[in-house]
Design a protein around this motif. Sequence first.
Motif, PDB file in Angstrom:
ATOM      1  N   ASN A  94      60.293  47.349  37.777  1.00 27.30           N
ATOM      2  CA  ASN A  94      59.598  46.719  38.897  1.00 27.30           C
ATOM      3  C   ASN A  94      59.957  47.436  40.194  1.00 27.30           C
ATOM      4  N   PRO A  95      59.481  48.681  40.359  1.00 28.53           N
ATOM      5  CA  PRO A  95      59.841  49.443  41.561  1.00 28.53           C
ATOM      6  C   PRO A  95      59.157  48.896  42.808  1.00 28.53           C
ATOM      7  N   SER A  96      59.733  49.199  43.949  1.00 30.91           N
ATOM      8  CA  SER A  96      59.109  48.861  45.224  1.00 30.91           C
ATOM      9  C   SER A  96      58.055  49.925  45.536  1.00 30.91           C
ATOM     10  N   ILE A  97      56.885  49.482  45.945  1.00 37.97           N
ATOM     11  CA  ILE A  97      55.824  50.384  46.393  1.00 37.97           C
ATOM     12  C   ILE A  97      55.834  50.298  47.911  1.00 37.97           C
ATOM     13  N   ASP A  98      56.218  51.381  48.558  1.00 40.82           N
ATOM     14  CA  ASP A  98      56.351  51.378  50.005  1.00 40.82           C
ATOM     15  C   ASP A  98      55.035  51.728  50.683  1.00 40.82           C
ATOM     16  N   VAL A  99      54.971  51.431  51.973  1.00 35.72           N
ATOM     17  CA  VAL A  99      53.786  51.729  52.766  1.00 35.72           C
ATOM     18  C   VAL A  99      53.480  53.216  52.661  1.00 35.72           C
ATOM     19  N   SER A 100      52.267  53.556  52.406  1.00 32.65           N
ATOM     20  CA  SER A 100      51.726  54.917  52.296  1.00 32.65           C
ATOM     21  C   SER A 100      52.253  55.706  51.104  1.00 32.65           C
ATOM     22  N   GLU A 101      52.917  55.045  50.155  1.00 34.63           N
ATOM     23  CA  GLU A 101      53.407  55.743  48.966  1.00 34.63           C
ATOM     24  C   GLU A 101      52.311  55.776  47.902  1.00 34.63           C
ATOM     25  N   GLY A 102      52.008  56.949  47.425  1.00 34.95           N
ATOM     26  CA  GLY A 102      51.034  57.092  46.360  1.00 34.95           C
ATOM     27  C   GLY A 102      51.721  57.096  45.007  1.00 34.95           C
ATOM     28  N   PHE A 103      50.926  56.920  43.962  1.00 31.05           N
ATOM     29  CA  PHE A 103      51.449  56.956  42.608  1.00 31.05           C
ATOM     30  C   PHE A 103      50.323  57.312  41.660  1.00 31.05           C
ATOM     31  N   TRP A 104      50.690  57.650  40.445  1.00 31.03           N
ATOM     32  CA  TRP A 104      49.721  57.946  39.393  1.00 31.03           C
ATOM     33  C   TRP A 104      49.698  56.763  38.438  1.00 31.03           C
ATOM     34  N   LEU A 105      48.512  56.328  38.077  1.00 30.01           N
ATOM     35  CA  LEU A 105      48.366  55.280  37.075  1.00 30.01           C
ATOM     36  C   LEU A 105      47.634  55.884  35.890  1.00 30.01           C
ATOM     37  N   GLU A 106      48.227  55.786  34.728  1.00 30.09           N
ATOM     38  CA  GLU A 106      47.651  56.324  33.493  1.00 30.09           C
ATOM     39  C   GLU A 106      47.227  55.142  32.626  1.00 30.09           C
ATOM     40  N   THR A 107      45.936  55.081  32.289  1.00 25.66           N
ATOM     41  CA  THR A 107      45.416  53.938  31.535  1.00 25.66           C
ATOM     42  C   THR A 107      44.657  54.391  30.289  1.00 25.66           C
ATOM     43  N   PRO A 108      44.675  53.560  29.240  1.00 24.08           N
ATOM     44  CA  PRO A 108      43.979  53.903  28.003  1.00 24.08           C
ATOM     45  C   PRO A 108      42.489  53.565  28.029  1.00 24.08           C
ATOM     46  N   SER A 109      42.038  52.847  29.083  1.00 23.50           N
ATOM     47  CA  SER A 109      40.632  52.456  29.155  1.00 23.50           C
ATOM     48  C   SER A 109      40.225  52.205  30.601  1.00 23.50           C
ATOM     49  N   ASP A 110      38.919  52.277  30.848  1.00 25.94           N
ATOM     50  CA  ASP A 110      38.389  51.961  32.169  1.00 25.94           C
ATOM     51  C   ASP A 110      38.587  50.475  32.454  1.00 25.94           C
ATOM     52  N   PHE A 111      38.790  50.130  33.723  1.00 25.59           N
ATOM     53  CA  PHE A 111      38.820  48.724  34.126  1.00 25.59           C
ATOM     54  C   PHE A 111      38.563  48.644  35.617  1.00 25.59           C
ATOM     55  N   THR A 112      38.264  47.446  36.094  1.00 29.00           N
ATOM     56  CA  THR A 112      38.055  47.213  37.516  1.00 29.00           C
ATOM     57  C   THR A 112      39.245  46.437  38.049  1.00 29.00           C
ATOM     58  N   TRP A 113      39.837  46.966  39.094  1.00 33.29           N
ATOM     59  CA  TRP A 113      41.015  46.380  39.721  1.00 33.29           C
ATOM     60  C   TRP A 113      40.565  45.632  40.973  1.00 33.29           C
ATOM     61  N   GLU A 114      40.929  44.384  41.078  1.00 39.02           N
ATOM     62  CA  GLU A 114      40.645  43.583  42.261  1.00 39.02           C
ATOM     63  C   GLU A 114      41.966  43.127  42.870  1.00 39.02           C
ATOM     64  N   GLU A 115      42.275  43.652  44.051  1.00 37.23           N
ATOM     65  CA  GLU A 115      43.538  43.350  44.728  1.00 37.23           C
ATOM     66  C   GLU A 115      43.260  42.427  45.910  1.00 37.23           C
ATOM     67  N   ALA A 116      43.869  41.249  45.896  1.00 40.64           N
ATOM     68  CA  ALA A 116      43.719  40.303  47.008  1.00 40.64           C
ATOM     69  C   ALA A 116      44.540  40.778  48.209  1.00 40.64           C
ATOM     70  N   ARG A 117      43.974  40.619  49.394  1.00 33.42           N
ATOM     71  CA  ARG A 117      44.666  40.988  50.631  1.00 33.42           C
ATOM     72  C   ARG A 117      45.980  40.213  50.691  1.00 33.42           C
ATOM     73  N   PRO A 118      47.142  40.879  50.892  1.00 31.99           N
ATOM     74  CA  PRO A 118      48.442  40.203  50.845  1.00 31.99           C
ATOM     75  C   PRO A 118      48.898  39.600  52.180  1.00 31.99           C
ATOM     76  N   PHE A 119      47.988  39.404  53.112  1.00 28.44           N
ATOM     77  CA  PHE A 119      48.348  38.820  54.402  1.00 28.44           C
ATOM     78  C   PHE A 119      47.162  38.034  54.939  1.00 28.44           C
ATOM     79  N   ASN A 120      47.427  37.150  55.888  1.00 26.91           N
ATOM     80  CA  ASN A 120      46.365  36.333  56.486  1.00 26.91           C
ATOM     81  C   ASN A 120      45.771  37.058  57.685  1.00 26.91           C
ATOM     82  N   VAL A 121      44.490  36.823  57.926  1.00 32.00           N
ATOM     83  CA  VAL A 121      43.790  37.376  59.076  1.00 32.00           C
ATOM     84  C   VAL A 121      43.365  36.203  59.942  1.00 32.00           C
ATOM     85  N   ASP A 122      43.718  36.250  61.200  1.00 36.06           N
ATOM     86  CA  ASP A 122      43.333  35.153  62.117  1.00 36.06           C
ATOM     87  C   ASP A 122      41.962  35.386  62.687  1.00 36.06           C
TER      88      ASP A 122
END
Length: 122
Positions: A94-122
């Motif tokens: 469970n590594p920390s992903i820091d601001v502006s840090e890129g990474f490689w993700l290797e997957t066995p199949s196509d998929f759609t990733w939906e990431e919820a915004r992790p902060f509130n917007v006023d």
Amino acid sequence: WSPNSVIEGGDALWLQPAGVAANEVIISGEVLLAATNTVSVSTGVEATGYYYPVSTLWQDTDLSAQAPGSSALHIWNGSGYTTYTKGRAGWSGNPSIDVSEGFWLETPSDFTWEEARPFNVD
């Protein structure tokens, strides 16, 4: 490089300076404010990153949960890659992903990733 180069949201890039020990590169842009960011991920190895200006633990991201079993996360550690794999029991780390840090993700199949915004917007 062209002075008018554009890096779109979700684009990955690799900078490898020739003959220089270290560089600092700052790429600024707009923060995603939509409630959810949707990204199509293709089978194989894809360079990506966490789309928000906050550090987070890998297993706290929606991507870690939505990645198919047998996926692998590769993070550059300064001299090589540290790899984490997703098996039946979950991720091997469970590594920390820091601001502006890129990474490689290797997957066995196509998929759609939906990431919820992790902060509130006023």
